[in-house]
Design an enzyme around this catalytic site. Structure first.
Site, PDB file in Angstrom:
ATOM      1  N   ARG A 162       0.112  -1.144   0.051  1.00 41.25           N
ATOM      2  CA  ARG A 162       0.319   0.064   0.474  1.00 41.25           C
ATOM      3  C   ARG A 162       0.893   1.488  -0.134  1.00 41.25           C
ATOM      4  NH1 ARG A 162      -2.478  -0.761   6.014  1.00 41.25           N
ATOM      5  NH2 ARG A 162       0.153  -1.697   5.731  1.00 41.25           N
ATOM      6  N   LYS A 215      -4.045 -11.071  -7.016  1.00 40.60           N
ATOM      7  CA  LYS A 215      -4.145 -10.034  -7.290  1.00 40.60           C
ATOM      8  C   LYS A 215      -5.384  -9.142  -7.751  1.00 40.60           C
ATOM      9  CE  LYS A 215      -1.901  -5.661  -6.687  1.00 40.60           C
ATOM     10  NZ  LYS A 215      -1.228  -5.084  -5.898  1.00 40.60           N
ATOM     11  N   CYS A 271      -3.799   1.926  -8.605  1.00 35.47           N
ATOM     12  CA  CYS A 271      -4.369   0.547  -8.306  1.00 35.47           C
ATOM     13  C   CYS A 271      -5.996   0.255  -8.715  1.00 35.47           C
ATOM     14  CB  CYS A 271      -3.566   0.271  -7.593  1.00 35.47           C
ATOM     15  SG  CYS A 271      -2.202  -0.262  -7.599  1.00 35.47           S
ATOM     16  N   ARG A 341      -2.546  10.497  -8.740  1.00 42.44           N
ATOM     17  CA  ARG A 341      -3.123   9.592  -9.854  1.00 42.44           C
ATOM     18  C   ARG A 341      -4.424   9.229  -9.142  1.00 42.44           C
ATOM     19  NH1 ARG A 341       0.318   4.726 -10.461  1.00 42.44           N
ATOM     20  NH2 ARG A 341       0.832   5.367  -8.311  1.00 42.44           N
TER      21      ARG A 341
HETATM   22  C1  UDX Z   1      -4.520  -0.386  -3.142  1.00 43.10           C
HETATM   23  C2  UDX Z   1      -4.420  -1.912  -2.457  1.00 43.10           C
HETATM   24  O1  UDX Z   1      -4.490  -2.076  -0.508  1.00 43.10           O
HETATM   25  C3  UDX Z   1      -2.760  -2.567  -2.355  1.00 43.10           C
HETATM   26  O2  UDX Z   1      -3.081  -4.056  -1.438  1.00 43.10           O
HETATM   27  C4  UDX Z   1      -2.922  -2.613  -3.831  1.00 43.10           C
HETATM   28  O3  UDX Z   1      -1.128  -3.131  -3.499  1.00 43.10           O
HETATM   29  C5  UDX Z   1      -2.214  -1.076  -4.280  1.00 43.10           C
HETATM   30  O4  UDX Z   1      -3.556  -0.800  -4.181  1.00 43.10           O
HETATM   31  P1  UDX Z   1      -3.558   1.995  -2.244  1.00 43.10           P
HETATM   32  O5  UDX Z   1      -3.537   2.355  -4.134  1.00 43.10           O
HETATM   33  O6  UDX Z   1      -2.206   2.281  -1.991  1.00 43.10           O
HETATM   34  O7  UDX Z   1      -3.181   0.604  -1.818  1.00 43.10           O
HETATM   35  O8  UDX Z   1      -4.300   2.279  -1.309  1.00 43.10           O
HETATM   36  P2  UDX Z   1      -5.770   2.394   0.003  1.00 43.10           P
HETATM   37  O9  UDX Z   1      -5.307   2.373   1.134  1.00 43.10           O
HETATM   38  O10 UDX Z   1      -5.949   0.990  -0.761  1.00 43.10           O
HETATM   39  O11 UDX Z   1      -6.905   2.853  -0.428  1.00 43.10           O
HETATM   40  C6  UDX Z   1      -7.000   3.022  -1.968  1.00 43.10           C
HETATM   41  C7  UDX Z   1      -8.266   4.239  -1.457  1.00 43.10           C
HETATM   42  O12 UDX Z   1      -9.721   3.983  -0.826  1.00 43.10           O
HETATM   43  C8  UDX Z   1      -7.747   5.806  -1.128  1.00 43.10           C
HETATM   44  O13 UDX Z   1      -8.083   6.372  -2.261  1.00 43.10           O
HETATM   45  C9  UDX Z   1      -8.847   5.244   0.191  1.00 43.10           C
HETATM   46  O14 UDX Z   1      -8.997   7.269   0.301  1.00 43.10           O
HETATM   47  C10 UDX Z   1      -9.618   5.022  -0.017  1.00 43.10           C
HETATM   48  N1  UDX Z   1     -10.637   4.456   0.831  1.00 43.10           N
HETATM   49  C11 UDX Z   1      -9.260   3.306   1.789  1.00 43.10           C
HETATM   50  C12 UDX Z   1     -11.570   4.493   1.280  1.00 43.10           C
HETATM   51  O15 UDX Z   1     -11.904   5.857   0.958  1.00 43.10           O
HETATM   52  N2  UDX Z   1     -12.669   3.833   2.344  1.00 43.10           N
HETATM   53  C13 UDX Z   1     -11.412   2.879   3.389  1.00 43.10           C
HETATM   54  O16 UDX Z   1     -12.236   2.241   4.131  1.00 43.10           O
HETATM   55  C14 UDX Z   1     -10.483   3.210   3.211  1.00 43.10           C
END
Ligand code: UDX
Length: 446
Positions: A162, A215, A271, A341
């Site tokens: 993450r 994944k 992602c 992004r």
């Molecule tokens: C994600 C996956 O978690 C990770 O395992 C993978 O390898 C890549 O994609 P990441 O893109 O770093 O990781 O972000 P993540 O922490 O998953 O958050 C994604 C989005 O969801 C963010 O915009 C976050 O603000 C949002 N989010 C997250 C919410 O709106 N509510 C939540 O409860 C959790």
């Protein structure tokens, strides 16, 4: 002899993986096709903000004071082929322009450029997120192009890091998944990951398609969980309920759990959005599109959140943005990252700007990237400057810095004491006590 590792592509994934492998004691050679990146990394600097990464890199980059010297970078394919026992392919797979499918050109090019130089036994390990079926195709490419023939093998080893926790997630992953076709490949990967394995990290051995699917399935599940709670936010809002309480209550069921149930303006980043779209596109190619039509709904619930935030803000300022000053707290897609992004925060800021609002953005780390993407928005050097004279304040990325703001002090400088929390992360009582009208998504007005 300890294994020698190479890392191809030094973006988020690759830069972190390279530094982490050096931290685990391996000699590592990283490759990027951009000389500018190689130069920067060779000086111990990373092109993005990621907590702890620059420090870890500097501990190992050859030539830096006090470093282990185990980590170097190059642009030469010949050099990495000569050097490595195991090659990790970490290039990106963005969404194709105008299509849901992912763009495999960087992965394909990496294999095409590496394979002809593989003259000695080597394991090539794909880490990029790819459509299922890619590994089998790339294994055939390797067999065809590598002079080493069968001694050049392929494994697939998806990455789950993450942003904001990349270093920790790479050094101490919650699971390691490998898609392999031989015991030799499995044992090499056990050697690479000996340290996390000794800490008890589960090691899942699978075939290529399963490893690839793990994944995309994981990201599809996470996206679905967020859109589920955002759908509940829509219903709560219509019914006068409170989605934050609801999430707390259902989360006590440990089959559901508390994590990833924060309602707000939804998910973004490099992602989740593109991965669920690529997953739908690939399922379609495989004739299994019906299985994933629900992801279309997950995607549209998510995108609706951004528009809904804009509508809430517009209503709150009296029905139109013309002549109104809007303070936006947050630009990155999530806290502890400068990544903008597909950022929901910037998307909302941009929409309001296009509807005639005067938007001023502040973000602790994402300002430079935001400015590059949306040069026409206003930017302020501090939260106080962003809020000064504002008709409304929007909290759109849940940085700790914003939770620690003093609502009393901001009340002194703002035009109107009106705040919308798009992340359900601020304490309503605190803001209301300081005289603010506080609204949040999926929660009652007072
Ligand atoms: C994600 C996956 O978690 C990770 O395992 C993978 O390898 C890549 O994609 P990441 O893109 O770093 O990781 O972000 P993540 O922490 O998953 O958050 C994604 C989005 O969801 C963010 O915009 C976050 O603000 C949002 N989010 C997250 C919410 O709106 N509510 C939540 O409860 C959790």
């Amino acid at each position: 002899m300890p294994l020698k590792l190479t890392v191809i592509g030094t973006g988020y994934l690759g830069a972190t993986h390279a530094a982490a492998m050096a931290e685990l004691g391996f000699e590592v050679l990283g490759l990027d096709i951009e000389p500018r990146k190689v130069e920067m990394l060779s000086q111990g600097r990373v092109p993005m903000y990621e907590p702890g990464l620059e420090e870890m890199l500097a501990r190992h980059v050859a030539g830096l004071d006090g470093s282990s010297g185990r980590l170097r970078f190059t642009t030469s394919w010949e050099e990495i082929a000569e050097f490595g026992d195991v090659h990790f392919v970490c290039v990106n797979t963005p969404q194709k322009h105008g299509e849901y499918a992912c763009d495999m050109s960087y992965v394909d090019r990496a294999f095409a450029l590496l394979a002809p130089h593989l003259r000695r036994p080597a394991l090539v390990v794909g880490k990029s997120t790819v459509p299922v079926g890619s590994a089998a195709r790339l294994a055939a490419t390797l067999a065809e192009l590598a002079p080493a023939g069968e001694d050049a093998e392929l494994a697939w080893n998806p990455e789950f890091l993450r942003e904001g926790f990349a270093v920790q997630d790479t050094l101490h992953p919650d699971r390691i998944v490998v898609g392999v076709t031989s015991e030799h490949a499995e044992s090499l990967l056990r050697e690479v990951y000996a340290t996390p394995l000794s800490e008890g990290t589960p090691f899942v051995v699978a075939d290529y398609p399963t490893a690839e699917l793990v994944k995309t399935a994981a990201n599809a599940f996470l996206a679905t969980k967020i859109s589920f709670i955002n759908a509940m936010a829509e219903v709560s809002e219509a019914a006068g309920g409170d989605v934050v309480k609801l999430a707390e209550a259902i989360g006590h069921d440990d089959r559901i759990g508390h994590k990833f149930l924060r309602a707000g303006i939804g998910f973004g980043g490099g992602c989740l959005p593109k991965d669920i779209r690529a997953f739908m596109a690939r399922a379609g190619e495989l004739g299994a599109d019906q299985a994933l039509t629900f992801l279309r709904e997950v995607d549209s619930i998510n995108m609706r959140r951004r528009t809904h935030m804009v509508e809430l803000a517009r209503d709150a300022v009296g029905g139109g943005f013309l002549g109104k000053r809007i303070a936006v707290l947050g630009a990155s897609f999530k806290p502890d990252s400068d990544d903008v992004r597909d950022s929901p925060a910037l998307n909302v800021a941009g929409q309001i700007h296009l509807q005639g609002g005067q938007v001023t953005v502040y973000d602790p780390k994402g300002m430079d990237n935001a400015r590059r993407l949306f040069p026409t928005l206003g930017y302020a050097p501090t939260p106080v400057d962003a809020v000064r004279g504002a008709d409304i304040v929007l909290h759109l990325t849940e940085w700790r810095e914003f939770r620690e703001l003093d609502p009393e002090a901001l009340a002194e400088v703002t035009g109107r004491r009106l705040i919308l929390d798009g992340r359900n992360a601020l304490d309503p009582a605190l803001w209301r006590k300081a005289g603010w009208t506080f609204r949040a998504m999926g929660r009652p007005a007072a």
